[in-house]
Design a protein around this motif. Structure first.
Motif: not given
Length: 273
Positions: A130, A189, A191-193, A195-200, A203
């Motif tokens: 991850s 910043e 890492q946050s970006s 992680m959001i794309h990883e969730q998308n 899904q």
């Protein structure tokens, strides 16, 4: 006015790992405003010079801070170690003595730094890893490098991570590079970006799996219903075959009834499916 409750921060205890302890202790003493006296020591006026009242007050304040810094150091250094440095009077002398004893030689530190740099250079995101786990693995080595004197800036780490993501993040990496100034992008910043794309991505993969399973279920059900005969087309073929065979047998029987015998190969070829 309501009183506020303050929690006393724990004093870092020396456990033999000097680099880690010194980093924590520096931060702790800095929060108490005692670190400067540990670094600079107590100011001493040059011989033969007159001392102003302001300079006397400054020296007195530095001595008080030095005593308090010493108190913290004494509390968290074991007795067996303290016995080897009791000849040191000031917090600066104690700190410098600890550094010489436990930090290690310059050559040893340089070798360790080279090993950490090589590990950092060969980093790649693993299959199934991850984003948060990869960042954690990278930062552990980065912090070890910094402890051993590495001066790599944040943009170097950001670029390294972007270059070593898994292929499925390629379009995300391109998007980040086009929409951000990499020189100003922080590690947090990034890492946050990601992680959001990883969730998308996760899904989307789940939805594709669910859709594929639904499509398989539907095509499997239609195949089964097509005639209890392994498919509607095949069922019709079998029915035609048996019907034609029955016609052939009837014709053959009629032929025998008329006494013409039994060579019906041409007729059989006509009705074969």
């Amino acid at each position: 006015m309501a009183s506020e409750n303050f929690v006393q921060a724990a004093i870092p205890r020396f456990d033999g790992h000097y680099d880690h302890w010194s980093m924590l202790m520096e931060n702790f003493l800095g929060s108490k405003e005692y670190w400067q006296v540990v670094v600079d020591g107590i100011p001493e006026p040059a011989e033969g010079t007159s001392v102003s009242d302001a300079q006397k007050a400054e020296a007195q304040e530095a001595k008080l801070k030095d005593l308090k810094a010493n108190n913290y150091l004494f509390q968290e250094i074991e007795r067996s170690i303290l016995e080897t440095i009791l000849s040191e009077d000031t917090s600066k002398q104690i700190w410098d003595s600890m550094k010489k004893k436990y930090q290690g030689s310059t050559r040893s530190k340089r070798k360790q730094l080279q090993a950490f740099r090589l590990e950092f250079k060969t980093f790649r995101m693993k299959s199934g890893e991850s984003v948060i786990d990869y960042f954690s693995r990278v930062m552990i080595v980065v912090n070890k490098m910094r402890i051993h004197g590495d001066k790599s800036n944040e943009v170097t780490i950001v670029e390294k991570i972007l270059r070593t993501m898994k292929p499925k993040f390629n379009f995300v990496v391109c998007s980040i590079e086009e929409s951000h100034d990499i020189d100003l992008l922080s590690i947090d910043e990034l890492q946050s970006s990601l992680m959001i794309h990883e969730q998308n991505i996760t899904q989307q993969e789940k939805e594709e799996v669910a859709l594929s399973a639904l499509t398989d279920d539907r095509s499997g059900g239609q195949g089964y219903n097509r005639g209890n005969g392994r498919g509607r087309g095949r069922g019709r073929g079998n029915s035609a075959y048996h019907g034609n065979r029955q016609q052939l047998q009837d014709h053959d029987n009629q032929g025998r009834g008329k006494g013409r015998g039994g060579n019906n190969s041409k007729l059989w070829d006509k009705f074969k499916v």
